[in-house]
Enzyme design. Structure first.
Site, PDB file in Angstrom:
ATOM      1  N   GLY A  58       0.849  -1.192  -0.146  1.00 30.66           N
ATOM      2  CA  GLY A  58      -0.134   0.020  -0.074  1.00 30.66           C
ATOM      3  C   GLY A  58       0.624   1.111   0.103  1.00 30.66           C
ATOM      4  O   GLY A  58       2.154   1.052   0.301  1.00 30.66           O
ATOM      5  N   CYS A  85       5.498  -5.864   1.931  1.00 33.44           N
ATOM      6  CA  CYS A  85       5.864  -4.564   1.854  1.00 33.44           C
ATOM      7  C   CYS A  85       4.866  -3.696   2.702  1.00 33.44           C
ATOM      8  O   CYS A  85       5.225  -3.920   3.968  1.00 33.44           O
ATOM      9  CB  CYS A  85       5.478  -4.165   0.368  1.00 33.44           C
ATOM     10  SG  CYS A  85       6.322  -2.437   0.116  1.00 33.44           S
ATOM     11  N   TYR A  86       4.057  -3.078   2.759  1.00 31.53           N
ATOM     12  CA  TYR A  86       3.178  -2.417   3.644  1.00 31.53           C
ATOM     13  C   TYR A  86       2.856  -3.593   4.532  1.00 31.53           C
ATOM     14  O   TYR A  86       2.494  -3.218   5.819  1.00 31.53           O
ATOM     15  CB  TYR A  86       2.103  -1.533   3.067  1.00 31.53           C
ATOM     16  CG  TYR A  86       1.093  -0.884   4.149  1.00 31.53           C
ATOM     17  CD1 TYR A  86       1.625   0.376   4.679  1.00 31.53           C
ATOM     18  CD2 TYR A  86       0.113  -1.553   4.430  1.00 31.53           C
ATOM     19  CE1 TYR A  86       0.926   0.797   5.608  1.00 31.53           C
ATOM     20  CE2 TYR A  86      -0.930  -0.707   5.553  1.00 31.53           C
ATOM     21  CZ  TYR A  86      -0.346   0.517   6.305  1.00 31.53           C
ATOM     22  OH  TYR A  86      -1.069   0.997   7.024  1.00 31.53           O
ATOM     23  N   HIS A 172       8.286  -7.489  -3.481  1.00 30.67           N
ATOM     24  CA  HIS A 172       7.132  -7.872  -4.133  1.00 30.67           C
ATOM     25  C   HIS A 172       7.260  -9.416  -4.983  1.00 30.67           C
ATOM     26  O   HIS A 172       7.473  -9.346  -6.119  1.00 30.67           O
ATOM     27  CB  HIS A 172       6.491  -6.956  -5.035  1.00 30.67           C
ATOM     28  CG  HIS A 172       6.056  -5.788  -4.361  1.00 30.67           C
ATOM     29  ND1 HIS A 172       4.617  -5.653  -4.056  1.00 30.67           N
ATOM     30  CD2 HIS A 172       6.465  -4.594  -3.903  1.00 30.67           C
ATOM     31  CE1 HIS A 172       4.389  -4.576  -3.295  1.00 30.67           C
ATOM     32  NE2 HIS A 172       5.669  -3.718  -3.460  1.00 30.67           N
ATOM     33  N   GLU A 174       4.700 -11.211  -6.121  1.00 30.68           N
ATOM     34  CA  GLU A 174       3.718 -11.242  -7.181  1.00 30.68           C
ATOM     35  C   GLU A 174       4.052 -10.392  -8.575  1.00 30.68           C
ATOM     36  O   GLU A 174       3.823 -10.765  -9.482  1.00 30.68           O
ATOM     37  CB  GLU A 174       2.651 -10.486  -6.545  1.00 30.68           C
ATOM     38  CG  GLU A 174       2.485  -9.005  -6.649  1.00 30.68           C
ATOM     39  CD  GLU A 174       3.059  -8.396  -5.049  1.00 30.68           C
ATOM     40  OE1 GLU A 174       3.738  -9.156  -4.587  1.00 30.68           O
ATOM     41  OE2 GLU A 174       2.808  -7.280  -4.739  1.00 30.68           O
ATOM     42  N   SER A 226     -24.863 -11.694 -26.284  1.00 30.82           N
ATOM     43  CA  SER A 226     -24.299 -10.510 -27.144  1.00 30.82           C
ATOM     44  C   SER A 226     -23.589 -11.055 -28.033  1.00 30.82           C
ATOM     45  O   SER A 226     -23.213 -10.369 -29.269  1.00 30.82           O
ATOM     46  CB  SER A 226     -23.751  -9.440 -26.190  1.00 30.82           C
ATOM     47  OG  SER A 226     -22.838 -10.016 -25.691  1.00 30.82           O
ATOM     48  N   GLY A 227     -23.061 -12.195 -28.008  1.00 29.94           N
ATOM     49  CA  GLY A 227     -21.857 -12.734 -28.911  1.00 29.94           C
ATOM     50  C   GLY A 227     -20.588 -12.483 -28.282  1.00 29.94           C
ATOM     51  O   GLY A 227     -19.497 -13.092 -28.643  1.00 29.94           O
ATOM     52  N   GLY A 228     -20.494 -11.688 -26.965  1.00 26.25           N
ATOM     53  CA  GLY A 228     -19.313 -11.409 -26.288  1.00 26.25           C
ATOM     54  C   GLY A 228     -18.996 -12.803 -25.555  1.00 26.25           C
ATOM     55  O   GLY A 228     -19.994 -13.698 -25.296  1.00 26.25           O
ATOM     56  N   VAL A 229     -17.726 -12.961 -25.183  1.00 28.44           N
ATOM     57  CA  VAL A 229     -17.246 -14.232 -24.481  1.00 28.44           C
ATOM     58  C   VAL A 229     -17.930 -14.222 -23.028  1.00 28.44           C
ATOM     59  O   VAL A 229     -18.408 -15.249 -22.538  1.00 28.44           O
ATOM     60  CB  VAL A 229     -15.836 -13.843 -23.904  1.00 28.44           C
ATOM     61  CG1 VAL A 229     -15.200 -15.201 -23.203  1.00 28.44           C
ATOM     62  CG2 VAL A 229     -14.731 -13.586 -24.924  1.00 28.44           C
ATOM     63  N   ASP A 230     -18.196 -13.132 -22.404  1.00 32.46           N
ATOM     64  CA  ASP A 230     -18.688 -13.246 -20.819  1.00 32.46           C
ATOM     65  C   ASP A 230     -20.035 -13.790 -20.752  1.00 32.46           C
ATOM     66  O   ASP A 230     -20.401 -14.755 -20.143  1.00 32.46           O
ATOM     67  CB  ASP A 230     -18.605 -11.896 -20.265  1.00 32.46           C
ATOM     68  CG  ASP A 230     -17.411 -11.310 -20.316  1.00 32.46           C
ATOM     69  OD1 ASP A 230     -16.183 -12.025 -20.392  1.00 32.46           O
ATOM     70  OD2 ASP A 230     -17.334  -9.883 -20.307  1.00 32.46           O
ATOM     71  N   SER A 231     -21.082 -13.370 -21.572  1.00 32.60           N
ATOM     72  CA  SER A 231     -22.447 -13.704 -21.616  1.00 32.60           C
ATOM     73  C   SER A 231     -22.428 -15.135 -22.020  1.00 32.60           C
ATOM     74  O   SER A 231     -23.209 -15.918 -21.550  1.00 32.60           O
ATOM     75  CB  SER A 231     -23.480 -12.861 -22.364  1.00 32.60           C
ATOM     76  OG  SER A 231     -23.048 -12.867 -23.827  1.00 32.60           O
ATOM     77  N   LYS A 372     -10.959 -12.099 -16.737  1.00 29.44           N
ATOM     78  CA  LYS A 372     -11.190 -12.331 -18.049  1.00 29.44           C
ATOM     79  C   LYS A 372     -10.613 -13.747 -18.634  1.00 29.44           C
ATOM     80  O   LYS A 372     -10.996 -14.389 -19.284  1.00 29.44           O
ATOM     81  CB  LYS A 372     -11.012 -11.320 -19.084  1.00 29.44           C
ATOM     82  CG  LYS A 372     -11.327 -11.218 -20.395  1.00 29.44           C
ATOM     83  CD  LYS A 372     -12.534 -10.356 -20.638  1.00 29.44           C
ATOM     84  CE  LYS A 372     -13.143 -10.393 -21.920  1.00 29.44           C
ATOM     85  NZ  LYS A 372     -14.594  -9.607 -21.906  1.00 29.44           N
TER      86      LYS A 372
END
Ligand code: XMP
Length: 516
Positions: A58, A85-86, A172, A174, A226-231, A372
């Site tokens: 942080g 770190c923090y 860090h 990560e 919708s055609g998108g990946v998520d839906s 995603k």
């Protein structure tokens, strides 16, 4: 929906830019992890039953007046803790150690010397390159702790109270510049928290399907595709759970890319079979959008028209109680770093005008806990085609916000041709998968050109291609000049009405990805 696997790491967010990265790295190690604000209550922490807790970095110092501090009792729960770190400062602060603003800020690469061969550093050599980013440093080791490693500037770069399984690192792990970071995090998970690496796309599908089945019972469920990946991934999960009780509705609004509506309808019909309805609403959308050029007004009209068409379809189905939505994790994280940040603005784009409230439906959001790239892996597990999973994101209002004027069929058709050449050449030249999102915009200006011996006065199109990890920030893609030249040539030669192509070299922020 929150079905934590038994082995799970809780990350408390103190506002570091790297907090999301910690979660992602842990999940890459096949252990589930979730971010919560640093000040959640002890009751909530206990009820989550984490196998381990990570205190993130942080920007503050623990001595700042409004320094974010958790309940000190989190270090007494008997649950393993790793302070980064923090997070290291917090462990120190609560155990009588000393911290001071170090004369030498340590920012960038440093050499970590491991002096105590401990579980945390198993399979890491004596020296390891790490990424540091701090101004304050430890002046006194906290009581009961022993040093595990140091750097030139930080005599206490890693330390632990092994009897309590409390660890702290100044660097860090990560960040990918910390070359053994993943091994170190992996050691914390497996050797200290005793987590099994069993959170995989397969186990996610199995658990989520079981949970949806239990929740929905014999009610009916509806989903807008919708055609998108998520839906589509969200719908596929629900379909696995409840089969014919799900109905997917695809509304063709006439604002999609070339051939997309037909391709989406064919692919989804094959996948969802009788559960799939495609509605042709092209004329209706065109009519509602005629003579509208204000972007926000376009969005409002498109959202409202979508709701009307969708509601009409839903009315034909009996006993619908739930609506599936492809909400993703970055939209729901209540992290300190996200508060008031750009994610807030993006979220308003993505909600299609309050459907669940209007229709009095409960939400099923099976992807609420995923990023995603994880959604794509789950989609693969569910057998969805790669061209659907790897498709660039596409905004709900579609080409309407890529025509910088009012919408006509002729303008849509022209833009579809330009966009299709652009995307085709990106694919042909192996650029498509390197890019987060690419598209063309039709500008409301004409420019003078010369073709053959004739003067022309035609439209200008802009090409936009960006790299990004989540759409919140973005850089313009460095497409090689030769490929840009080829694309520009093809567009001007093949699309009648265009005599000039420009490439957008703006970053987000301060620009946005879309032009409207
Ligand atoms: P901006 O232009 O805000 O875009 O940098 C960030 C991401 O959001 C998408 N976007 C939208 N998506 N409805 C959507 O569903 C919208 O109204 C909308 N506006 C922008 C954009 O394509 C990019 O991926």
């Amino acid at each position: 929906m929150s079905n934590h696997p038994k082995d799970f790491i809780l990350i408390l967010d103190f506002g570091s830019q790297f907090t999301q990265l910690i979660t992602r790295k842990i999940r890459e190690l096949n252990v589930f992890s979730e971010i919560k604000p640093f000040n959640i209550s002890m009751e909530e922490i206990k009820s989550l039953k984490p196998s381990g807790i990570i205190l993130s970095g942080g920007p503050e110092s623990v001595y700042d007046e409004n320094a974010p501090l958790p309940d000190p009792a989190i270090l007494e729960l008997g649950i393993p803790v790793l302070g980064i770190c923090y997070g290291l400062q917090i462990v120190t602060h609560f155990h009588g150690g000393g911290i001071a603003s170090s004369g030498k800020r340590e920012y960038g690469l440093a050499e970590l010397n491991i002096q105590n061969n401990d579980l945390l550093f198993e399979n890491v050599g004596e020296k390891s390159q790490v990424w540091m980013s701090h101004g304050d440093a430890l002046t006194k080791l906290p009581d009961g702790f022993e040093i595990l490693a140091h750097t030139n500037n930080s005599p206490y770069a890693a330390f632990a109270d092994k009897s309590k399984n409390i660890y702290a690192v100044q660097f860090h792990p990560e960040v990918s510049h910390s070359v053994d970071g993943k091994t170190i995090l992996g050691n914390f998970l497996s050797k200290i928290c005793k987590c099994k690496p069993d959170w995989t796309p397969g186990s996610f599908v199995k658990n989520t399907v079981a949970e949806i089945r239990k929740r929905v019972g014999d009610s009916n469920v509806i989903c807008g595709l919708s055609g998108g990946v998520d839906s589509v991934v969200a719908a596929a999960l629900v379909q696995q759970a409840i089969g014919d009780q799900l109905t997917c509705v695809f509304v063709d609004n006439g604002l999609m890319r070339k051939n997309e509506a037909t391709e989406v309808a064919t692919t989804f019909k094959a996948y969802f079979e009788s559960n799939f309805i495609s509605v042709d609403a092209v004329e209706l959308f065109l009519q509602k959008l005629s003579n509208v050029s204000n972007p926000e007004e376009k969005r409002k009209i498109i959202g409202n028209t979508f709701i009307k068409v969708f509601e009409k379809e839903a009315d034909k189905i009996r006993d619908v109680k739930y609506l599936v939505q492809g909400t993703l994790y970055p939209d729901v994280i209540e992290s300190v770093s996200a508060k008031g940040g750009p994610s807030v603005t993006i979220k308003t784009h993505h909600n299609v005008g309050g459907l669940p409230d209007i229709m009095n439906l409960k939400l099923i959001e099976p992807l609420r806990e995923l990023f995603k790239d994880e959604v794509r892996r789950v989609g693969k597990e569910l057998g969805l085609p790669a061209e659907v999973l790897n498709r660039h994101p596409f905004p709900g209002p579609g080409l309407a916000v890529r025509i910088m004027s009012d919408i006509t069929k002729a303008r849509l058709d022209l833009l579809r041709e330009v966009d299709s050449i652009f995307i085709e050449e990106l694919k042909n030249n192996n650029q498509y998968d390197l890019i987060w999102q690419a598209f063309a915009v039709l500008l409301p200006v004409k420019s003078v050109g010369v073709m053959g011996d004739r003067r022309t006065y035609e439209s200008v199109v802009g090409l936009r291609a960006v790299t990004s990890t989540d759409g919140m920030t973005a850089d313009w893609a460095r497409i090689p000049y030769d490929i840009l030249a080829l694309i520009s040539n093809r567009i001007i030669n093949e699309v009648h009405g265009v005599n000039r192509v420009v490439y957008d070299v703006s970053t987000k922020p301060p620009s946005t990805i879309e032009w409207e």
